[in-house]
Design a protein around this motif. Structure first.
Motif, PDB file in Angstrom:
ATOM      1  N   LYS A  90      -5.399 -21.295  25.059  1.00 35.30           N
ATOM      2  CA  LYS A  90      -5.335 -21.306  26.513  1.00 35.30           C
ATOM      3  C   LYS A  90      -3.963 -21.698  27.039  1.00 35.30           C
ATOM      4  CE  LYS A  90     -10.275 -21.727  27.066  1.00 35.30           C
ATOM      5  NZ  LYS A  90     -11.448 -22.519  27.501  1.00 35.30           N
ATOM      6  N   ALA A  91      -3.139 -22.284  26.190  1.00 36.06           N
ATOM      7  CA  ALA A  91      -1.764 -22.569  26.605  1.00 36.06           C
ATOM      8  C   ALA A  91      -1.035 -21.279  26.972  1.00 36.06           C
ATOM      9  CB  ALA A  91      -1.021 -23.303  25.490  1.00 36.06           C
ATOM     10  N   LYS A  92      -1.448 -20.177  26.363  1.00 38.29           N
ATOM     11  CA  LYS A  92      -0.817 -18.885  26.662  1.00 38.29           C
ATOM     12  C   LYS A  92      -0.966 -18.509  28.134  1.00 38.29           C
ATOM     13  CE  LYS A  92      -1.548 -17.072  21.992  1.00 38.29           C
ATOM     14  NZ  LYS A  92      -2.220 -16.041  21.160  1.00 38.29           N
ATOM     15  N   ARG A  93      -2.049 -19.005  28.778  1.00 36.59           N
ATOM     16  CA  ARG A  93      -2.266 -18.692  30.185  1.00 36.59           C
ATOM     17  C   ARG A  93      -1.187 -19.301  31.076  1.00 36.59           C
ATOM     18  NH1 ARG A  93      -8.831 -19.573  31.048  1.00 36.59           N
ATOM     19  NH2 ARG A  93      -9.496 -18.103  29.438  1.00 36.59           N
ATOM     20  N   LEU A  94      -0.549 -20.342  30.598  1.00 42.70           N
ATOM     21  CA  LEU A  94       0.464 -21.019  31.403  1.00 42.70           C
ATOM     22  C   LEU A  94       1.834 -20.367  31.305  1.00 42.70           C
ATOM     23  CD1 LEU A  94      -0.369 -24.776  30.672  1.00 42.70           C
ATOM     24  CD2 LEU A  94      -1.393 -23.237  32.348  1.00 42.70           C
ATOM     25  N   LEU A  95       2.046 -19.579  30.253  1.00 44.61           N
ATOM     26  CA  LEU A  95       3.374 -18.995  30.040  1.00 44.61           C
ATOM     27  C   LEU A  95       3.846 -18.133  31.213  1.00 44.61           C
ATOM     28  CD1 LEU A  95       3.147 -18.106  26.243  1.00 44.61           C
ATOM     29  CD2 LEU A  95       4.657 -19.790  27.303  1.00 44.61           C
ATOM     30  N   PRO A  96       3.027 -17.186  31.714  1.00 43.27           N
ATOM     31  CA  PRO A  96       3.494 -16.393  32.858  1.00 43.27           C
ATOM     32  C   PRO A  96       3.761 -17.243  34.087  1.00 43.27           C
ATOM     33  CG  PRO A  96       1.552 -15.382  31.834  1.00 43.27           C
ATOM     34  CD  PRO A  96       1.694 -16.748  31.255  1.00 43.27           C
ATOM     35  N   GLY A 150      -6.260 -25.652  31.663  1.00 46.82           N
ATOM     36  CA  GLY A 150      -6.050 -24.284  31.217  1.00 46.82           C
ATOM     37  C   GLY A 150      -7.304 -23.463  31.055  1.00 46.82           C
ATOM     38  N   ASN A 151      -8.477 -24.030  31.370  1.00 48.81           N
ATOM     39  CA  ASN A 151      -9.695 -23.219  31.376  1.00 48.81           C
ATOM     40  C   ASN A 151      -9.693 -22.222  32.523  1.00 48.81           C
ATOM     41  OD1 ASN A 151     -11.401 -24.237  29.153  1.00 48.81           O
ATOM     42  ND2 ASN A 151     -11.329 -26.165  30.273  1.00 48.81           N
ATOM     43  N   LEU A 152      -8.936 -22.502  33.588  1.00 51.29           N
ATOM     44  CA  LEU A 152      -8.870 -21.577  34.718  1.00 51.29           C
ATOM     45  C   LEU A 152      -8.128 -20.312  34.315  1.00 51.29           C
ATOM     46  CD1 LEU A 152      -7.857 -23.963  37.661  1.00 51.29           C
ATOM     47  CD2 LEU A 152     -10.140 -23.138  37.086  1.00 51.29           C
ATOM     48  N   PRO A 153      -8.603 -19.137  34.739  1.00 48.12           N
ATOM     49  CA  PRO A 153      -7.860 -17.901  34.477  1.00 48.12           C
ATOM     50  C   PRO A 153      -6.478 -17.947  35.122  1.00 48.12           C
ATOM     51  CG  PRO A 153     -10.093 -17.426  35.269  1.00 48.12           C
ATOM     52  CD  PRO A 153      -9.860 -18.902  35.482  1.00 48.12           C
ATOM     53  N   PHE A 154      -5.551 -17.183  34.584  1.00 55.51           N
ATOM     54  CA  PHE A 154      -4.184 -17.199  35.102  1.00 55.51           C
ATOM     55  C   PHE A 154      -4.102 -16.925  36.602  1.00 55.51           C
ATOM     56  CE2 PHE A 154      -0.538 -14.586  36.373  1.00 55.51           C
ATOM     57  CZ  PHE A 154       0.441 -15.578  36.357  1.00 55.51           C
ATOM     58  N   PRO A 155      -4.812 -15.909  37.168  1.00 47.86           N
ATOM     59  CA  PRO A 155      -4.693 -15.685  38.613  1.00 47.86           C
ATOM     60  C   PRO A 155      -5.102 -16.904  39.443  1.00 47.86           C
ATOM     61  CG  PRO A 155      -5.708 -13.791  37.552  1.00 47.86           C
ATOM     62  CD  PRO A 155      -5.671 -14.877  36.527  1.00 47.86           C
ATOM     63  N   CYS A 156      -6.071 -17.673  38.944  1.00 46.08           N
ATOM     64  CA  CYS A 156      -6.495 -18.885  39.656  1.00 46.08           C
ATOM     65  C   CYS A 156      -5.452 -19.979  39.531  1.00 46.08           C
ATOM     66  CB  CYS A 156      -7.838 -19.368  39.111  1.00 46.08           C
ATOM     67  SG  CYS A 156      -9.204 -18.244  39.444  1.00 46.08           S
ATOM     68  N   LEU A 157      -4.869 -20.107  38.352  1.00 47.20           N
ATOM     69  CA  LEU A 157      -3.796 -21.079  38.161  1.00 47.20           C
ATOM     70  C   LEU A 157      -2.612 -20.759  39.075  1.00 47.20           C
ATOM     71  CD1 LEU A 157      -3.851 -21.423  34.272  1.00 47.20           C
ATOM     72  CD2 LEU A 157      -4.411 -23.237  35.910  1.00 47.20           C
ATOM     73  N   LYS A 158      -2.297 -19.489  39.188  1.00 47.00           N
ATOM     74  CA  LYS A 158      -1.184 -19.085  40.049  1.00 47.00           C
ATOM     75  C   LYS A 158      -1.485 -19.393  41.513  1.00 47.00           C
ATOM     76  CE  LYS A 158       1.787 -15.203  41.324  1.00 47.00           C
ATOM     77  NZ  LYS A 158       2.130 -13.773  41.087  1.00 47.00           N
TER      78      LYS A 158
END
Length: 305
Positions: A170-176, A140-148
């Motif tokens: 950082k768990a919040k980044r995974l929600l979207p 979850g250190n990766l920004p959301f656009p990178c995770l996507k």
């Protein structure tokens, strides 16, 4: 048996670890000791995987500084392929943690500005390598656009993706990502991170079971929840729910890296075709080895290739 090919995308940083020698006294200076060592969730997972014998590459960002050079050399020495590693202007990430005399974390501060500045292009430029791996792991250190971007590559290439939230914020980044319906092979939160993901506190066994089912409904195949000294909780959309007891043995020396070792053991076992339950037990085995040493990774294994 052929070594599984695994790519880990996530954080690499210099750990600055301080341990208080005696009783903790808040608001003043405490005698103790401090050391620096390679760290970061993604990096720790990658080294554990290399020690297990995986062919592992690390996709991360380090700074153009002495700390970055040190981390690259250490990764190579640990058997990690650094060909996907990015090096950019700026300070290499740091994680500063203070432990009590029993090895339990009192507080930690992370500075991951270079990782925060990563762009989807950094992921997409390496899509051929990512799509060729047997399994992908991201933290979850990766920004959301990178995770996507990573999740889309995994989906198109039909590659299993294991996601570790890292922390409650950082768990919040995974929600979207979950709400977009992208299929995630496995998610490895701790109890508090799981609560953040489902928007409700997770206090007991029933809460764990309900929260895991909610994640399955969002397309997560396996949920492995780290419970610290209580072991872990496994929920599989196909194989049911199980509690995995913590390994008993010698005294815990340092909890740093225990969760990362659990993810690595779990991911490795999945990559070689083990069942979710067997993979969870392998993760618990590695976690126990990590917390009973002063290192950020589980003792033993191959390493250094």
């Amino acid at each position: 048996m052929k070594s599984p090919s695994i790519i880990v995308a996530g954080g690499t940083n210099l750990d600055i670890k301080s341990r208080i020698a005696g009783k903790t006294v808040p608001g003043t200076s405490n005698p103790g000791w401090t050391e620096t060592s390679p760290g970061g969730v993604g990096r720790n997972i990658a080294e554990n995987l290399a020690r297990l014998g995986a062919d592992v590459k690390l996709l991360t960002v380090i700074g153009e500084d002495a700390a970055g050079d040190r981390l690259r050399r250490a990764a190579r020495a640990a058997g990690i392929d650094t060909s996907l590693m990015l090096q950019r202007k700026g300070a290499t990430g740091t994680y500063n943690v203070t432990l009590d005399s029993g090895g339990q974390m009192l507080i930690g501060v992370s500075d991951m500005s270079l990782i925060d500045a990563m762009k989807p292009g950094d992921i997409n430029a390496r899509k051929e390598a990512l799509a060729a791996a047997d399994l992908l792991v991201a933290d979850g250190n990766l920004p959301f656009p990178c995770l996507k971007a990573l999740a889309l590559i995994a989906k198109r290439g039909e590659r299993p993706l294991v996601l570790d939230p890292v922390s409650v914020p950082k768990a919040k980044r995974l929600l979207p990502l979950l709400k977009e319906g992208l299929q995630i092979a496995a998610l490895t939160p701790n109890r508090d991170e799981l609560g953040e993901l489902v928007g409700a506190p997770v206090k007991n066994e029933r809460d764990l079971q309900r929260a895991a089912v909610r994640l399955h409904d969002l397309g997560v195949g396996i949920v492995l929840v780290g419970l610290g000294a209580d072991g872990s909780f496994l929920s599989s959309a196909e194989g049911g729910q199980h509690f995995i007891a913590a390994r008993k043995g010698s005294t815990i020396k340092d909890v740093t890296g225990g969760g990362d070792a659990m993810v690595a053991g779990f991911a490795y076992a999945l990559a070689v075709g083990k069942s979710a339950e067997m993979a969870a037990r392998k993760g618990q085995e590695l976690a126990a080895r990590a917390v009973r040493s002063m290192s950020n990774v589980a003792a033993g294994g191959k390493g250094g290739r």
